[in-house]
Each structure stands twice: as C-alpha cells, then as structure tokens.
Design a protein around this motif. Structure first.
Motif, PDB file in Angstrom:
ATOM      1  N   PRO A   1      -4.317  -1.898  -0.802  1.00  0.00           N
ATOM      2  CA  PRO A   1      -2.664  -2.362  -0.234  1.00  0.00           C
ATOM      3  C   PRO A   1      -3.215  -3.766  -1.862  1.00  0.00           C
ATOM      4  CG  PRO A   1      -3.766  -2.882   1.709  1.00  0.00           C
ATOM      5  CD  PRO A   1      -4.752  -1.592   0.908  1.00  0.00           C
TER       6      PRO A   1
ATOM      7  N   GLY B   1      -3.485   5.428   2.786  1.00  0.00           N
ATOM      8  CA  GLY B   1      -4.825   4.735   2.595  1.00  0.00           C
ATOM      9  C   GLY B   1      -5.494   4.623   1.547  1.00  0.00           C
ATOM     10  N   PHE B   2      -6.762   4.283   1.236  1.00  0.00           N
ATOM     11  CA  PHE B   2      -7.760   4.007   0.226  1.00  0.00           C
ATOM     12  C   PHE B   2      -7.725   5.775  -0.946  1.00  0.00           C
ATOM     13  CE2 PHE B   2     -10.217   0.300   2.138  1.00  0.00           C
ATOM     14  CZ  PHE B   2      -9.232   0.094   2.684  1.00  0.00           C
TER      15      PHE B   2
ATOM     16  N   ASP C   1       3.442   2.111  15.336  1.00  0.00           N
ATOM     17  CA  ASP C   1       2.059   1.779  14.784  1.00  0.00           C
ATOM     18  C   ASP C   1       1.199   1.498  15.593  1.00  0.00           C
ATOM     19  OD1 ASP C   1       0.455   1.344  12.523  1.00  0.00           O
ATOM     20  OD2 ASP C   1       0.929  -0.934  12.283  1.00  0.00           O
ATOM     21  N   ASP C   2       0.175   2.349  14.691  1.00  0.00           N
ATOM     22  CA  ASP C   2      -1.288   2.167  15.269  1.00  0.00           C
ATOM     23  C   ASP C   2      -1.601   3.149  16.547  1.00  0.00           C
ATOM     24  OD1 ASP C   2      -2.441   0.259  13.900  1.00  0.00           O
ATOM     25  OD2 ASP C   2      -2.106  -1.278  15.143  1.00  0.00           O
TER      26      ASP C   2
ATOM     27  N   VAL D   1       0.946  -8.735   4.422  1.00  0.00           N
ATOM     28  CA  VAL D   1       0.565  -9.602   4.468  1.00  0.00           C
ATOM     29  C   VAL D   1      -0.752 -10.421   4.061  1.00  0.00           C
ATOM     30  CG1 VAL D   1      -0.075 -11.178   6.240  1.00  0.00           C
ATOM     31  CG2 VAL D   1       1.095 -12.224   4.776  1.00  0.00           C
ATOM     32  N   ARG D   2      -1.090 -10.927   2.941  1.00  0.00           N
ATOM     33  CA  ARG D   2      -1.822 -11.453   2.162  1.00  0.00           C
ATOM     34  C   ARG D   2      -2.652 -13.593   2.515  1.00  0.00           C
ATOM     35  NH1 ARG D   2      -3.230  -7.365   3.384  1.00  0.00           N
ATOM     36  NH2 ARG D   2      -4.820  -5.607   2.869  1.00  0.00           N
TER      37      ARG D   2
ATOM     38  N   ARG E   1      -6.066   5.244  12.524  1.00  0.00           N
ATOM     39  CA  ARG E   1      -7.006   5.179  11.053  1.00  0.00           C
ATOM     40  C   ARG E   1      -8.939   5.794  12.117  1.00  0.00           C
ATOM     41  NH1 ARG E   1     -11.058   2.541   8.301  1.00  0.00           N
ATOM     42  NH2 ARG E   1     -10.672   0.290   9.983  1.00  0.00           N
TER      43      ARG E   1
ATOM     44  N   ASN F   1       5.507  -4.975   9.233  1.00  0.00           N
ATOM     45  CA  ASN F   1       4.855  -4.643  10.710  1.00  0.00           C
ATOM     46  C   ASN F   1       5.636  -6.660  10.889  1.00  0.00           C
ATOM     47  OD1 ASN F   1       2.447  -2.889  10.716  1.00  0.00           O
ATOM     48  ND2 ASN F   1       2.408  -4.211   8.801  1.00  0.00           N
TER      49      ASN F   1
ATOM     50  N   GLN G   1       0.913  -1.047   0.349  1.00  0.00           N
ATOM     51  CA  GLN G   1       0.221   0.042   0.064  1.00  0.00           C
ATOM     52  C   GLN G   1       1.203   1.048  -0.194  1.00  0.00           C
ATOM     53  OE1 GLN G   1      -2.692   1.002   3.800  1.00  0.00           O
ATOM     54  NE2 GLN G   1      -3.910   1.425   2.123  1.00  0.00           N
TER      55      GLN G   1
ATOM     56  N   GLU H   1      -2.467   7.228   8.969  1.00  0.00           N
ATOM     57  CA  GLU H   1      -3.030   5.987   8.517  1.00  0.00           C
ATOM     58  C   GLU H   1      -4.809   6.422   8.043  1.00  0.00           C
ATOM     59  OE1 GLU H   1      -1.556   2.317   9.532  1.00  0.00           O
ATOM     60  OE2 GLU H   1      -2.514   2.807  12.067  1.00  0.00           O
ATOM     61  N   GLY H   2      -5.740   5.529   7.205  1.00  0.00           N
ATOM     62  CA  GLY H   2      -6.854   5.380   6.750  1.00  0.00           C
ATOM     63  C   GLY H   2      -7.141   7.060   6.680  1.00  0.00           C
TER      64      GLY H   2
ATOM     65  N   GLU I   1       3.647   0.356   2.474  1.00  0.00           N
ATOM     66  CA  GLU I   1       3.532  -0.318   3.028  1.00  0.00           C
ATOM     67  C   GLU I   1       3.163  -2.478   3.115  1.00  0.00           C
ATOM     68  OE1 GLU I   1       0.940  -0.168   6.799  1.00  0.00           O
ATOM     69  OE2 GLU I   1       1.367  -1.744   8.008  1.00  0.00           O
TER      70      GLU I   1
ATOM     71  N   MET J   1       7.707 -12.567   5.260  1.00  0.00           N
ATOM     72  CA  MET J   1       7.413 -11.110   4.821  1.00  0.00           C
ATOM     73  C   MET J   1       8.415 -10.614   4.314  1.00  0.00           C
ATOM     74  SD  MET J   1       4.043 -10.967   3.724  1.00  0.00           S
ATOM     75  CE  MET J   1       4.143  -9.143   4.317  1.00  0.00           C
TER      76      MET J   1
ATOM     77  N   GLU K   1      -9.036   8.335   3.542  1.00  0.00           N
ATOM     78  CA  GLU K   1     -10.121   7.511   2.587  1.00  0.00           C
ATOM     79  C   GLU K   1     -10.474   9.104   1.816  1.00  0.00           C
ATOM     80  OE1 GLU K   1     -13.200   5.277   4.086  1.00  0.00           O
ATOM     81  OE2 GLU K   1     -11.648   3.887   5.185  1.00  0.00           O
TER      82      GLU K   1
HETATM   83  P1  C2E Z   1      -1.401  -2.207   9.992  1.00  0.00           P
HETATM   84  O1  C2E Z   1      -0.103  -2.181  10.020  1.00  0.00           O
HETATM   85  O2  C2E Z   1      -2.201  -1.112  11.175  1.00  0.00           O
HETATM   86  O3  C2E Z   1      -1.697  -2.087   8.276  1.00  0.00           O
HETATM   87  C1  C2E Z   1      -2.728  -1.158   8.369  1.00  0.00           C
HETATM   88  C2  C2E Z   1      -4.106  -1.315   7.440  1.00  0.00           C
HETATM   89  O4  C2E Z   1      -5.538  -0.491   7.530  1.00  0.00           O
HETATM   90  C3  C2E Z   1      -4.373  -2.728   6.603  1.00  0.00           C
HETATM   91  O5  C2E Z   1      -5.037  -4.213   6.859  1.00  0.00           O
HETATM   92  C4  C2E Z   1      -4.360  -2.055   5.772  1.00  0.00           C
HETATM   93  O6  C2E Z   1      -5.542  -2.153   4.485  1.00  0.00           O
HETATM   94  C5  C2E Z   1      -5.601  -1.119   6.591  1.00  0.00           C
HETATM   95  N1  C2E Z   1      -6.072   0.182   6.156  1.00  0.00           N
HETATM   96  C6  C2E Z   1      -4.957   1.176   5.357  1.00  0.00           C
HETATM   97  N2  C2E Z   1      -5.371   2.052   4.286  1.00  0.00           N
HETATM   98  C7  C2E Z   1      -7.643   1.933   4.549  1.00  0.00           C
HETATM   99  C8  C2E Z   1      -8.160   3.098   4.630  1.00  0.00           C
HETATM  100  O7  C2E Z   1      -8.355   4.298   3.755  1.00  0.00           O
HETATM  101  N3  C2E Z   1      -9.346   2.546   5.387  1.00  0.00           N
HETATM  102  C9  C2E Z   1      -9.110   1.559   6.128  1.00  0.00           C
HETATM  103  N4  C2E Z   1     -10.873   0.906   6.153  1.00  0.00           N
HETATM  104  N5  C2E Z   1      -8.267   0.395   6.109  1.00  0.00           N
HETATM  105  C10 C2E Z   1      -7.002   1.068   5.326  1.00  0.00           C
HETATM  106  P2  C2E Z   1      -5.093  -5.163   6.389  1.00  0.00           P
HETATM  107  O8  C2E Z   1      -3.905  -5.026   5.149  1.00  0.00           O
HETATM  108  O9  C2E Z   1      -5.686  -5.958   6.687  1.00  0.00           O
HETATM  109  O10 C2E Z   1      -3.908  -5.351   7.743  1.00  0.00           O
HETATM  110  C11 C2E Z   1      -4.397  -5.457   9.112  1.00  0.00           C
HETATM  111  C12 C2E Z   1      -3.463  -5.317  10.358  1.00  0.00           C
HETATM  112  O11 C2E Z   1      -2.353  -6.416   9.862  1.00  0.00           O
HETATM  113  C13 C2E Z   1      -2.387  -5.110  10.297  1.00  0.00           C
HETATM  114  O12 C2E Z   1      -2.579  -3.621  10.577  1.00  0.00           O
HETATM  115  C14 C2E Z   1      -0.838  -5.185  10.544  1.00  0.00           C
HETATM  116  O13 C2E Z   1      -1.325  -5.451  12.118  1.00  0.00           O
HETATM  117  C15 C2E Z   1      -1.560  -6.788  10.406  1.00  0.00           C
HETATM  118  N6  C2E Z   1      -0.648  -7.054   9.323  1.00  0.00           N
HETATM  119  C16 C2E Z   1      -1.294  -7.299   7.789  1.00  0.00           C
HETATM  120  N7  C2E Z   1       0.534  -7.504   8.278  1.00  0.00           N
HETATM  121  C17 C2E Z   1       1.564  -8.131   8.783  1.00  0.00           C
HETATM  122  C18 C2E Z   1       2.522  -9.206   8.004  1.00  0.00           C
HETATM  123  O14 C2E Z   1       3.230  -9.264   7.545  1.00  0.00           O
HETATM  124  N8  C2E Z   1       3.273  -9.163   9.743  1.00  0.00           N
HETATM  125  C19 C2E Z   1       2.566  -8.783  11.209  1.00  0.00           C
HETATM  126  N9  C2E Z   1       3.551  -8.620  12.277  1.00  0.00           N
HETATM  127  N10 C2E Z   1       1.108  -7.916  10.998  1.00  0.00           N
HETATM  128  C20 C2E Z   1       0.621  -7.666  10.186  1.00  0.00           C
END
Ligand code: C2E
Ligand code: MG
Ligand code: MG
Length: 563
Positions: free
Chosen positions: A546, A540-541, A462-463, A342-343, A486, A400, A325, A519-520, A339, A374, A522
């Motif tokens: 991503p 963000g979107f 983060d967060d 993972v999927r 976000r 991450n 993303q 983050e986030g 950023e 990753m 939109e």
């Molecule tokens: P994160 O690191 O805070 O990643 C940001 C999340 O917010 C991502 O969700 C992303 O798709 C989402 N996001 C970004 N922009 C927007 C937006 O404008 N609107 C909305 N509604 N969402 C947005 P994702 O990809 O589902 O990942 C969720 C969480 O999973 C990540 O939060 C992170 O904590 C974890 N994660 C993802 N990949 C990895 C990884 O490879 N390793 C680790 N340890 N954690 C991961």
C-alpha cells in the motif's frame, strides 16, 4: 432525643480509620460486659464510665430498633452479622460504625468489633452510615472499600514491608441466572456468594460489593501473592457445590483478578481498575479462573489508554492518510483499482499500523467518524484520478467497512453523500465487509447490504475463510466478490491442501456468480497458480505494498511492471 452540641468542631475530612482494638462484649439483655479502653477513648468517655451502660445506649436513638431487629437474627446457626449504626459520642457528635458481631452460643455473649473505617458525623446533619453498606448483601460498598484501601495504601507508604492485595471477583455468566431464573434468584445468588466471601476472609480483611455481580476483597499483611491464591482457592471450593436457592440448584463460578501492591499504583482507583481489568481477562479465558496483574499488563493498559486519547484527536489534527494498494486483473496483469487502507502518522510514535488502532477505534466507536472520513477521501481521490486521466479505463476503489459502521444508522446516508459530493460513480465504489462484521446482526446486515446493492455499489466479503463462513448462507449475501484471505495464499505454492481450498472457493464463487480476489500474493508462482485456477483478481506485495496517493499515481502512469 439526644441533644446535640453544635460547637463541636467537625473532624477534618470526616474519614478516619478506627484502631484495631475496638472491641466490646454485651449480653443478651444488652448489658455491656466488657468495653476496650480504645472504644471509650474513641467515643470520648472516661474509661469505666461505660461499663455500667447497655449496648443500646451507645447507639443513636433512631438506629436502635433496626439494630435490635438485626441482632435478633443471631443464633447458633447464624453466628455472625455485620451492620452499621451511628454511635453517640460523649461530645454529642456521632460516629458511623460498621459493626461485626459474633454470637457465642456457649456463653450467650455477643462479641462486637468495629474493624471498618468509621465516619464522624456531626450532630444534626448526621447521615446514616448505611450509605456505606450495600443493602442487598450487607457488605460494605464501593465507597467504603475505596476509603479503606486508601488508608491501607497510605499506611504502606510508611511501612514498606506491609504487603497487601486486592482480589476482585465477578460471578461468571451472572446475567444468565438473572435472565433465566429471574432477578430474585439473581439477588439470592449474590447474597450467597457474599456470604461465602464474608466467611472465608479474615475478620480484619475487608470484602465489599463493588457493582452488580462484582466483589472486592482487601487482604492485608500478606506475605506474597500465594496468600491471595489460598483465599481464592477456598472461595472456589465453596462455590463448587450448587447453591440451593428456593429449590433451584444454581452452580456458580467466579473469575478473579488479583493486584498485589506495587509502586505503579498511586490511587485506590488505579488498583481497582487493574484488578477489574485482570478479572475481565480471567472471564475471557472461560471463567472460574484468575489472572494476576503484572507490569506488562499495566504498560499495555497505559499504552492503550494513550492510544485511545490520541485517536480521538487525530482526525481533527489531520494525522490520518489514505494509502492505496493496487488490485490487479490476473488474466492480463492490468491495474483494475485500488484498496484504500488507512494509515496513522502519529506525531511522536510515527506510522501506526491499522492492525493496532482499528480494533481500538471500533471498541470506542471512533471507527464511525474515521470510516466516514476514509470513505470520502477514497471517493474524492478516485474521482480526481478519473478526471485527470479521462481516457483511461476508470479505476475502482475499495473501502473497508467495520461492523460498527455497517450497522450504524447513518451509513446509507453517509455513502450516498460521499458519492454525491465527490461525483464518483457508485459502480466504481466497492465496500469490503468481513464475515465477522456480518455475523454481529446477520439479518440487519443483509438488509443493509441489499440497500447498498440497490445503489449499484459493489460489495466484497473480506478475509474470506477466516471467519465463521457458513457456505449455506453465502448464497443469501448480495455480494459480488469473495476476497480470499492471505493465510490461504501464503502456502499456495507449497501446500496441496491450501491449493485445494482456494480452488474450491474459486469454483464455489463462480457457481454462485461471484468473482474472486486473492489477497497477499507475494510470489510470481502464486499469481500463476491463481491465474490457472481462474481467479479474477489479485492483490499483494508482488505488485506493490500500500502506498501514498502520489506513489499510487506513479503506478497508474507507468504500469505495474516498472515499479
Ligand atoms: P484488509 O482489509 O484485509 O487489508 C489487507 C491487509 O493486508 C493490509 O494491511 C495490507 O497491507 C496487507 N497486505 C496486502 N498484501 C500483502 C502481502 O502480499 N503480504 C502481506 N504480508 N500483507 C499484505 P493493513 O493496511 O495493515 O491493514 C490491515 C487491516 O486493517 C485491513 O485488512 C483492514 O481490516 C483494516 N483496515 C485498514 N484500513 C481500514 C479502514 O480504513 N477502515 C477499516 N474499517 N478497516 C481498515
Ligand atoms: Mg480489506
Ligand atoms: Mg483482507
């Protein structure tokens, strides 16, 4: 010594359930005053023959002394007792019996019944049935409980109206008692709770010590779940009073998990597992309460188990993908990096969100190999782009890191190896760490972050704003960037307090010499507000979700506006 005959065929499987009417009565001089016909039959004697004998005659010679000692403790104040012995059968074999003896002070007689499952022991290799009794509390142990439960489950297959339940309980914060008052107090507390449980259930129900501070009760012939609630209410009421343990007043509460018989349970282990799981949930609610297991919990547990199993194979099957993303500089709207997220492309279930599987992966430790993969993949990809477009400003890549990874002893080596093997410059790698990950072992985490900083890697919190943010320790963290969560950006354009909050964070970050990613994002409106506040980056979107690596390449080539 009793002579044993070796030609007695051992009974199959050697477990069976004694009929319910195994009752005998004996006086203080051990003489048998009454023995039920069923007892005579179980031991293989013609009825009448045992009437003249003494209770001790029925016991294995080696068990008599212990039985005498235990029975001597019966008194007006301590009128019931449970213990186990071997019983001599007429054919020379032995039967392991768990006795339930009540002393009636009014007539001076002992009423002994054997409700529990008995084991057939064969002659010389007769083993002490004490292996089915918990030494500390005198309650049956886990094996005996499982055995009895299995019989009940089998019986209920024939009798569909037979309703029964497992009540599983654990003492809340037992470890605290053990640590603060010592193990002896811990033992006394366990014995006291065991006594409460023993005195409250019906003699035909079974209570057992399952492990550590955990007990289970099998309640048979109940109407519905309300019967189990009555039992647990009575136990809770008894526990409201503090126990006086050698002068210490100890308060104990217990948490309960309840499983009522259901067609989804096929084995005793499944029933116990779910009862235990429900108890863990009750504990998580703060203790002193109960959770009744239901179908939805069952389904969730099954799904979770499947997820765990699938996760463990997914890496070797190549089911993970890194998505990217964009992170955009707010001042000039240029792409500054990505950023990596993972999927998991599950062959049957399709795309599974990291929100669903990352917590599971963390719990089972799988996050370490997954995170390592990753990290490598993201570094490799970033380096590949750099080599392909050598004239462009190099893009950064953020990865991450979960708490488990951060504190893993191999982390520094893994990171160094990923950089060395892929050739990515450390200054282009950013690691995202959450505050909660930091808090697990803050001192160690801070030391590790310093080592990463020494390697010239950039660090992001983060967060930000959702964790235990303590502004006082922020200046101690060797981080470069705060990543505002976000949830604060979402209402930025319509809620004043969200705006104030973000503004404060941006000021604070700048004061501490850090920059800010939001983050986030939109909406265009949100990006404009953030740019005006002086925040450096956004993600963000609004710019892009991503996307897979090949789509990310399109973003690099065409710029963000055209996507
Ligand atoms: P994160 O690191 O805070 O990643 C940001 C999340 O917010 C991502 O969700 C992303 O798709 C989402 N996001 C970004 N922009 C927007 C937006 O404008 N609107 C909305 N509604 N969402 C947005 P994702 O990809 O589902 O990942 C969720 C969480 O999973 C990540 O939060 C992170 O904590 C974890 N994660 C993802 N990949 C990895 C990884 O490879 N390793 C680790 N340890 N954690 C991961
Ligand atoms: Mg992140
Ligand atoms: Mg985040």
């Amino acid at each position: 010594m009793y002579r044993t005959r070796t030609d007695v065929a051992p009974l199959e499987s050697s477990f069976f359930k004694l009929p319910d009417t195994l009752l005998l009565v004996f006086a203080q001089d051990w003489s048998l005053r009454m023995i039920s016909e069923a007892w005579s039959a179980t031991l293989g004697y013609p009825h009448g023959e045992l009437q003249q004998r003494s209770f001790l005659d029925l016991l294995h010679e080696d068990d008599q002394a212990a039985a005498i000692e235990k029975l001597a403790t019966l008194s007006h104040d301590n009128p019931t007792l449970r213990f186990s012995t071997r019983c001599r059968r007429q054919d020379g074999g032995y039967l392991g019996v768990v006795w339930n003896v009540s002393y009636d002070a009014a007539d001076g007689l002992n009423y002994a019944s054997a409700h529990e499952t008995a084991i057939n022991l064969n002659g010389d290799d007769a083993r002490l049935p004490d292996m089915f009794i918990d030494g500390l509390t005198g309650l049956p142990n886990r094996s005996l409980f499982l055995d009895r439960l299995e019989h009940t489950m089998r019986r209920s297959e024939r009798r569909k109206d037979l309703q029964f339940a497992v009540l599983y309980c654990g003492i809340d914060r037992f470890k605290v008692v053990n640590h603060s008052l010592g193990h002896r107090m811990g033992d006394l507390l366990l014995m006291s709770v065991a006594n409460v449980i023993r005195n409250i259930i019906r003699p035909t129900d079974m209570a057992a010590r399952m492990a550590g501070d955990e007990f289970a009760m099998l309640l048979e012939d109940i109407r519905d779940v309300s019967a189990t609630l009555l039992v647990l209410n009575r136990i809770q009421q008894k526990l409201v009073l503090p126990f006086s343990l050698e002068g210490n007043e100890v308060f104990a509460t217990v948490s309960f998990g309840i499983v009522v018989r259901s067609p989804t349970h096929h084995t005793p282990d499944e029933m116990i597992r779910d009862a235990n799981m429900s108890m863990v949930r009750a504990k998580a609610q703060g203790g002193g309460s109960y959770v009744v297991f239901n179908q939805e919990m069952h389904d969730r547990a099954v799904r979770r188990l499947e997820l765990e199993l699938d996760l463990r194979h997914a890496l070797e099957r190549g089911e993970f993908q890194a998505y990217y993303q964009p992170i955009v500089s707010l001042a000039d709207r240029r792409l500054s990096g990505f950023e990596a997220l993972v999927r998991w492309l599950h062959p049957a279930k399709g795309l599974i969100s990291p929100v669903e599987f990352i917590p599971v992966a963390e719990e089972i430790g799988f996050i370490v190999p997954l995170g390592r993969w990753m990290l490598r993949e993201a570094c490799r990809q970033a380096r590949e782009w750099q080599l392909r477009w050598p004239d462009a400003t190099p893009l950064t890549v953020s990865v991450n890191l979960s708490a488990r990874q951060l504190l893993h002893p191999d982390l520094l080596e893994d990171v160094a190896a990923a950089l060395a093997d892929t050739g990515l410059a450390p200054t282009l790698l950013k690691l995202e760490i959450t505050e909660s990950a930091m808090m697990e072992d803050a001192e160690r985490a801070i030391a590790i972050l310093h080592r990463l900083k020494d390697m010239q890697i950039k660090l992001l919190l983060d967060d930000f704003g959702t964790g235990y943010s303590s502004l006082s320790y922020l200046h101690r963290l060797p981080i470069d960037t705060l990543k505002v969560d976000r949830s604060f950006i979402m209402y930025l354009h319509e809620k004043e307090n969200a705006r104030h909050f973000v503004e404060t964070i941006v000021h604070l970050a700048h004061k501490l010499g850090r920059d800010v990613i939001c983050e986030g994002v939109e909406l265009e409106e949100q990006a404009e507000i953030l740019a005006a506040m002086g925040a450096e980056y956004s993600q963000g979107f609004l710019y892009s979700r991503p996307v897979a690596a090949n789509e990310a390449e399109m973003l690099i080539l065409t710029g963000l506006d055209e996507v």
